[in-house]
Design a protein around this motif. Structure first.
Motif, short mmCIF file in Angstrom:
data_model
loop_
_atom_site.label_atom_id
_atom_site.label_comp_id
_atom_site.label_asym_id
_atom_site.label_seq_id
_atom_site.Cartn_x
_atom_site.Cartn_y
_atom_site.Cartn_z
N GLY A 144 23.58 -22.10 52.50
CA GLY A 144 24.70 -22.59 53.23
C GLY A 144 25.93 -21.97 52.54
O GLY A 144 26.07 -21.34 51.69
N LEU A 145 27.08 -22.32 53.29
CA LEU A 145 28.51 -21.77 52.85
C LEU A 145 29.03 -22.77 51.92
O LEU A 145 30.10 -23.42 52.03
N ARG A 146 28.56 -22.59 50.74
CA ARG A 146 28.92 -23.50 49.51
C ARG A 146 28.60 -22.76 48.15
O ARG A 146 27.85 -21.85 48.23
N GLY A 147 29.13 -23.29 47.06
CA GLY A 147 28.73 -22.50 45.91
C GLY A 147 27.38 -22.95 45.38
O GLY A 147 26.61 -24.13 45.68
N GLY A 148 26.71 -22.08 44.47
CA GLY A 148 25.61 -22.37 43.68
C GLY A 148 24.91 -20.65 43.70
O GLY A 148 25.81 -19.81 43.56
N ALA A 149 23.62 -20.60 43.77
CA ALA A 149 23.00 -19.40 43.40
C ALA A 149 21.77 -19.38 44.33
O ALA A 149 20.95 -20.26 44.62
N VAL A 150 21.33 -17.96 44.80
CA VAL A 150 20.25 -17.95 45.61
C VAL A 150 19.27 -16.66 45.15
O VAL A 150 20.01 -15.59 44.60
N ASP A 153 19.87 -16.82 59.86
CA ASP A 153 20.93 -18.25 60.08
C ASP A 153 22.04 -17.87 59.29
O ASP A 153 23.04 -18.43 59.53
N GLY A 154 22.02 -17.32 57.99
CA GLY A 154 22.87 -16.88 57.29
C GLY A 154 24.04 -15.95 57.97
O GLY A 154 25.25 -16.25 57.81
N ALA A 155 23.42 -15.04 58.60
CA ALA A 155 24.46 -14.21 59.36
C ALA A 155 25.23 -14.88 60.48
O ALA A 155 26.49 -14.61 60.68
N LEU A 156 24.72 -15.99 61.17
CA LEU A 156 25.22 -16.76 61.99
C LEU A 156 26.44 -17.60 61.35
O LEU A 156 27.39 -17.82 62.09
N ARG A 157 25.98 -18.18 60.19
CA ARG A 157 26.87 -19.04 59.52
C ARG A 157 28.18 -18.12 59.03
O ARG A 157 29.47 -18.71 59.30
N ARG A 193 16.96 -26.39 45.27
CA ARG A 193 17.03 -26.61 46.67
C ARG A 193 16.20 -25.95 47.53
O ARG A 193 15.80 -24.80 47.20
N GLU A 194 15.21 -26.63 48.41
CA GLU A 194 14.85 -25.78 49.43
C GLU A 194 15.51 -25.10 50.21
O GLU A 194 16.65 -25.60 50.76
N PRO A 195 15.24 -23.88 50.77
CA PRO A 195 16.06 -22.95 51.55
C PRO A 195 16.13 -23.51 52.80
O PRO A 195 15.33 -24.23 53.43
N GLY A 196 17.49 -23.54 53.23
CA GLY A 196 18.06 -24.13 54.53
C GLY A 196 17.65 -23.40 55.74
O GLY A 196 17.98 -23.80 56.81
N GLY A 197 17.43 -22.08 55.65
CA GLY A 197 17.45 -21.22 56.73
C GLY A 197 17.10 -19.86 56.31
O GLY A 197 16.94 -19.41 55.01
N SER A 198 17.01 -18.93 57.37
CA SER A 198 16.75 -17.57 56.99
C SER A 198 17.91 -16.69 57.00
O SER A 198 18.88 -17.29 56.97
N ALA A 199 17.87 -15.33 56.68
CA ALA A 199 18.96 -14.54 56.79
C ALA A 199 19.70 -14.33 58.05
O ALA A 199 20.86 -14.12 57.97
#
Length: 318
Positions: free
Chosen positions: A113-119, A287-291, A279-285
């Motif tokens: 999502g649009l928040r801090g952390g790492a993937v 979904d990320g492009a849409l966000r 964290r479980e992934p909340g969506g795909s790439a």
């Protein structure tokens, strides 16, 4: 709000249209974009991607607010493509707001999502991206199969092939099970080595041995299980290293390699949870492009984000 998200690789692309963040239409193509190769073809990329956007907007009376596109090999994109592709996508969608970035950033936004952390993303390669969402960004690995991508599919496949060749030589640490799998899959090990030396797709060929490693581990081969566990540990180490100081200690993951088996997953989860929340992934790439597209339309993207943004007020890259 209507947004379009694109996930673009060298061998095809996926696209989605969303209303207020909910996907209402999708499309895709297997036509090669040639993005991320040594010779990026701007005209071809435009020709492949703009029909996807036009297909999504056909019959939509409401205007599109923004387009987001994550591209494999974003760092290799030349100036011509950075200019031509946003212009073409903007024209096709009828919006002046376009975000271009790497597929790692769209994977981050999709998974966390649009928040801090790492993937951490693990497929043929391996790369992690972290941010405090206040302006600090840190990428770890993604250096390619020759010098990096530690824990990724090409790294793991090569390690499995090496274990097979050790067994062929009679050296310690070899795996007869992996040698049998290599011989069945590729034939004579000498022919495999000769073939790999002359192939441009050797990273993919090596990653293609991962299912054999997973099967060997499942059958009880300790060498294969150990290789999977080492890959999981390395991926977790990269993810933890990607967290900038002060960032939320939350880590998500993406990529097919995480399906390689429990030995990899258990080592990854154990190492991550020793220093962060998994964290479980909340969506795909996509979904990320849409966000990211929605964030651009709302002027809500974080500072210093590794992306190229055009909008009416600036019409210049960010």
């Amino acid at each position: 709000m209507l947004t379009i998200g694109l996930d673009v690789g060298g061998t095809g692309a996926r696209a989605a249209l969303a209303r207020d963040g909910v996907i209402i239409a999708t499309t895709s193509t297997d036509r090669p974009t040639r993005i991320g190769s040594g010779g990026v073809d701007a005209a071809n990329a435009v020709a492949v991607l703009t029909p996807l956007v036009r297909e999504l907007v056909t019959g939509r009376p409401a205007p599109i607010d923004a387009v987001g596109a994550g591209l494999t090999g974003f760092a290799l994109l030349g100036d011509e493509l950075r200019v031509r592709l946003p212009q073409a996508l903007a024209e096709a969608a009828g919006t002046p707001v376009v975000v271009l970035c790497s597929d790692m950033l769209t994977s981050y936004a999709g998974a966390l999502g649009l928040r801090g952390g790492a993937v951490v993303a693990a497929g043929t390669g391996a790369v992690a991206l972290g941010s405090d969402w206040l302006g600090a960004w840190h990428r770890v690995d993604g250096w390619g199969y020759l010098l990096g991508d530690i824990g990724g599919g090409s790294w793991l496949g090569r390690a499995g092939m090496q274990a097979a060749l050790r067994a062929s030589d009679g050296r310690p640490g070899g795996s007869p099970v992996l040698l049998a799998a290599l011989t069945e899959r590729y034939g004579d090990p000498i022919a495999l080595v000769r073939d790999l030396a002359g192939r441009d797709d050797r990273a993919g060929v090596m990653a293609g041995f991962v299912p054999a490693i997973a099967a060997a581990a499942q059958s009880g081969d300790p060498v294969a299980a150990g290789l999977l566990a080492e890959a999981g540990t390395q991926l977790a180490t990269s993810a933890l290293a990607a967290l900038p100081p002060g960032a939320p200690r939350e880590i998500a993951y993406t990529g097919n390699l995480f399906q390689a088996g429990p030995a990899l997953w258990d080592a990854f989860a154990t190492t991550v949870t020793a220093g962060a929340t998994l964290r479980e992934p909340g969506g795909s790439a996509v979904d990320g492009a849409l966000r990211l597209a929605q964030g651009a339309a709302e002027d809500a993207l974080p500072p210093n984000a590794p992306l190229h943004l055009t909008r009416p007020s600036t019409a210049s890259p960010r």
